[in-house]
Scaffold this active site. Structure first.
Site, PDB file in Angstrom:
ATOM      1  N   TYR A  46      64.965  32.106  26.438  1.00 29.64           N
ATOM      2  CA  TYR A  46      64.146  30.895  26.581  1.00 29.64           C
ATOM      3  C   TYR A  46      64.431  30.250  27.922  1.00 29.64           C
ATOM      4  O   TYR A  46      65.590  30.070  28.297  1.00 29.64           O
ATOM      5  CB  TYR A  46      64.485  29.886  25.476  1.00 29.64           C
ATOM      6  CG  TYR A  46      63.434  29.827  24.401  1.00 29.64           C
ATOM      7  CD1 TYR A  46      62.106  29.600  24.743  1.00 29.64           C
ATOM      8  CD2 TYR A  46      63.751  29.989  23.060  1.00 29.64           C
ATOM      9  CE1 TYR A  46      61.117  29.543  23.770  1.00 29.64           C
ATOM     10  CE2 TYR A  46      62.774  29.938  22.076  1.00 29.64           C
ATOM     11  CZ  TYR A  46      61.456  29.708  22.440  1.00 29.64           C
ATOM     12  OH  TYR A  46      60.490  29.663  21.490  1.00 29.64           O
ATOM     13  N   GLU A  48      62.347  27.279  29.330  1.00 25.50           N
ATOM     14  CA  GLU A  48      61.404  26.184  29.605  1.00 25.50           C
ATOM     15  C   GLU A  48      61.774  25.466  30.894  1.00 25.50           C
ATOM     16  O   GLU A  48      62.953  25.161  31.128  1.00 25.50           O
ATOM     17  CB  GLU A  48      61.419  25.153  28.476  1.00 25.50           C
ATOM     18  CG  GLU A  48      60.472  25.499  27.359  1.00 25.50           C
ATOM     19  CD  GLU A  48      61.212  26.000  26.150  1.00 25.50           C
ATOM     20  OE1 GLU A  48      62.278  26.628  26.352  1.00 25.50           O
ATOM     21  OE2 GLU A  48      60.736  25.755  25.036  1.00 25.50           O
ATOM     22  N   ASP A 193      38.196  32.121  40.468  1.00 27.61           N
ATOM     23  CA  ASP A 193      38.771  32.964  39.409  1.00 27.61           C
ATOM     24  C   ASP A 193      38.617  34.407  39.876  1.00 27.61           C
ATOM     25  O   ASP A 193      37.530  34.989  39.782  1.00 27.61           O
ATOM     26  CB  ASP A 193      38.039  32.720  38.094  1.00 27.61           C
ATOM     27  CG  ASP A 193      38.581  33.604  36.971  1.00 27.61           C
ATOM     28  OD1 ASP A 193      39.310  34.577  37.265  1.00 27.61           O
ATOM     29  OD2 ASP A 193      38.255  33.337  35.797  1.00 27.61           O
ATOM     30  N   THR A 220      44.286  37.155  36.468  1.00 28.82           N
ATOM     31  CA  THR A 220      45.170  37.877  35.557  1.00 28.82           C
ATOM     32  C   THR A 220      45.975  38.839  36.420  1.00 28.82           C
ATOM     33  O   THR A 220      45.631  39.082  37.581  1.00 28.82           O
ATOM     34  CB  THR A 220      44.381  38.683  34.508  1.00 28.82           C
ATOM     35  OG1 THR A 220      43.388  39.446  35.196  1.00 28.82           O
ATOM     36  CG2 THR A 220      43.720  37.774  33.495  1.00 28.82           C
ATOM     37  N   LYS A 223      44.641  43.596  35.823  1.00 27.65           N
ATOM     38  CA  LYS A 223      43.391  44.322  36.122  1.00 27.65           C
ATOM     39  C   LYS A 223      43.619  45.143  37.397  1.00 27.65           C
ATOM     40  O   LYS A 223      44.481  46.017  37.396  1.00 27.65           O
ATOM     41  CB  LYS A 223      42.236  43.331  36.221  1.00 27.65           C
ATOM     42  CG  LYS A 223      41.994  42.582  34.886  1.00 27.65           C
ATOM     43  CD  LYS A 223      40.771  41.714  34.932  1.00 27.65           C
ATOM     44  CE  LYS A 223      40.447  41.114  33.583  1.00 27.65           C
ATOM     45  NZ  LYS A 223      41.014  39.768  33.371  1.00 27.65           N
ATOM     46  N   ARG A 229      50.091  42.580  31.318  1.00 27.03           N
ATOM     47  CA  ARG A 229      49.088  41.637  30.817  1.00 27.03           C
ATOM     48  C   ARG A 229      49.622  40.215  31.002  1.00 27.03           C
ATOM     49  O   ARG A 229      50.660  39.852  30.448  1.00 27.03           O
ATOM     50  CB  ARG A 229      48.880  41.944  29.327  1.00 27.03           C
ATOM     51  CG  ARG A 229      47.685  41.354  28.674  1.00 27.03           C
ATOM     52  CD  ARG A 229      47.289  42.186  27.466  1.00 27.03           C
ATOM     53  NE  ARG A 229      46.722  43.446  27.922  1.00 27.03           N
ATOM     54  CZ  ARG A 229      45.472  43.590  28.379  1.00 27.03           C
ATOM     55  NH1 ARG A 229      44.655  42.567  28.402  1.00 27.03           N
ATOM     56  NH2 ARG A 229      45.034  44.762  28.793  1.00 27.03           N
TER      57      ARG A 229
HETATM   58  N1  DSN Z   1      38.295  40.409  29.086  1.00 26.91           N
HETATM   59  C1  DSN Z   1      38.261  40.378  30.518  1.00 26.91           C
HETATM   60  C2  DSN Z   1      37.289  41.324  31.076  1.00 26.91           C
HETATM   61  O1  DSN Z   1      37.163  42.388  30.497  1.00 26.91           O
HETATM   62  O2  DSN Z   1      36.654  41.066  32.066  1.00 26.91           O
HETATM   63  C3  DSN Z   1      38.056  39.047  31.057  1.00 26.91           C
HETATM   64  O3  DSN Z   1      38.785  38.122  30.325  1.00 26.91           O
END
Ligand code: DSN
Length: 423
Positions: A46, A48, A193, A220, A223, A229
């Site tokens: 933990y 925080e 984004d 994120t 990707k 993730r």
């Molecule tokens: N689920 C993601 C995507 O496939 O683009 C975006 O959150």
């Protein structure tokens, strides 16, 4: 592993990933090192707070770990600050909204069916109940050009507090300069984004919104960036003490965001994921990553051309990034769900997706969305794209012939043996 039920499922998933081809544009295969960090003892801790300012003891390893992740992320994106704690992209976006907005404030974001994301104000989300989302979209679906005149009109009329550039299903590059000019004119926070193209930005094959005056980038990490993730928020401004509430000014954005993530909406950060993020950031800083990012884009461009030869109608006529949106209803009179199922049957995984102003319902939309980040990690090059497009067309044509689909699947399994997973 003692738990054989879970061990069996892990083995089955590894086989599925090994024998099939991942074409979902938001997925990828992480390196062994990323997996090792993810499965490390940092999951037991933990932490925080932030490095040097924690609410629990025993932080002599987590502090330098999180600081490394922060420093690497800043270097990658040319940011003044990085918050590496968001559990994923949706909470990252929500944290920025809550850092900067009051309930009822307006955000100008991309229309969902034109490529925007659920968290950009889809009515089913909590953000959409709290804030007032106004939408811009494409002027021309054939070219993908955003209607910047309309965007400006909307901004002047509604005076948004945030102008959000970003997408999850848009195959073209945005004109950040135009966004920035409009944002300046109305005094809005400029938020990008970049979840889908973060890896392309750091790999130098897509523009970095910070170079055009944007204040915040959310993304994120799993990707095109090829990490675990998770989520990440980058910002420009002065980094202050997150324990003290700062004034709501643009220069205080980094501190406002830190406070919005913790204690605003999250508890203990996932330190094992932060360890894996740090590993992935280091990988993305290596010169080879530039080659990887460039190859993703080259592969997507060739795949788009090959699909067009087979009669796939592509939204915006092609792609300038890693993703392709095909209108299979227009092309072949079938909905995206039927195409997704047929392609799944041959071992090609992608997702059904709405196209701009779709006339079909969301669960049976007109399109399919696919991309090249994962197959590029496996070593696919331009010369392999015609085979992929050919299989896709065959699967669509033979969608009702189970035996034929099984035959194609065998060919796929054989073919991908030469493209191992990075395990
Ligand atoms: N689920 C993601 C995507 O496939 O683009 C975006 O959150």
């Amino acid at each position: 592993m003692q738990d054989t039920q879970i061990a069996d499922l892990i083995a089955a998933e590894e086989k599925r990933q090994r024998e099939g081809l991942e074409l979902i544009p938001s997925e990828n295969y992480v390196s062994k090192d990323v997996l090792t960090a993810l499965g490390s003892v940092f999951t037991n801790k933990y932490s925080e707070g932030y490095p040097g300012r924690r609410y629990y003891g025993g932080q002599e390893n987590t502090d330098p770990l999180e600081q490394l992740a922060i420093d690497r992320a800043k270097q990658l994106f040319k940011a003044d600050h990085a918050n590496v704690q968001p559990h994923s992209g949706a909470p990252a976006n929500e944290a920025v909204y809550s850092a900067w907005l009051e309930p009822g404030d307006t955000v100008l974001a991309m229309e969902l069916s034109h490529g925007g994301h659920l968290t950009h104000g889809a009515p089913v989300t909590r953000s959409a109940q709290l804030y007032n989302f106004i939408r811009y979209g494409m002027k021309n679906i054939e070219t993908g050009e955003i209607d910047y005149d309309h965007l400006r009109e909307l901004a002047l009329k509604h005076k948004p507090k945030i102008i959000l550039a970003g997408f999850s299903a848009y195959p073209r590059e945005l004109d950040y300069e135009k966004f920035a000019a409009i944002g300046k004119e109305v005094g809005a926070l400029l938020m990008a984004d970049m979840a889908h193209i973060a890896g392309l930005i750091v790999g130098g094959v897509a523009k970095n919104p910070f170079d055009y005056g944007f204040h915040v980038i959310t993304t994120t990490t799993h990707k095109t960036l090829r990490g675990p993730r998770g989520g990440l928020i980058l910002s420009k401004g002065i980094v202050g003490n997150p324990l003290k509430k700062p004034e709501k000014t643009l220069e205080n954005i980094p501190t406002l965001i830190d406070r919005s993530i913790f204690p605003g909406m999250q508890g203990g950060p996932h330190m094992h994921v932060i360890a894996a993020k740090a590993v992935a950031f280091r990988e993305a800083l290596q010169p080879e990553f530039k080659g990887y990012a460039a190859q993703i884009v080259k592969n997507a461009a060739v795949l788009a051309e090959e699909l067009k030869k087979h009669g796939f109608n592509l939204v915006t006529g092609g792609t300038s990034n890693h993703l392709i949106l095909a209108d299979v209803y227009k092309s072949f009179g079938i909905d995206g769900g039927v195409a997704e199922t047929a392609l799944d049957a041959i071992g090609l995984t992608l997702n059904k997706n709405a196209v701009a102003d779709d006339t079909l319902p969301p669960f049976r939309p007109s399109g399919i969305r696919l991309g090249t980040p994962a197959i590029t990690t496996r070593g696919f090059k331009e010369e392999h794209m015609s085979q992929l497009a050919d299989w896709m067309k065959q699967a669509v044509d033979k969608r009702d012939d189970e035996r034929a689909l099984q035959e194609i699947r065998k060919q796929v399994v054989e073919f991908v043996k030469s493209f191992p997973l990075p395990l």
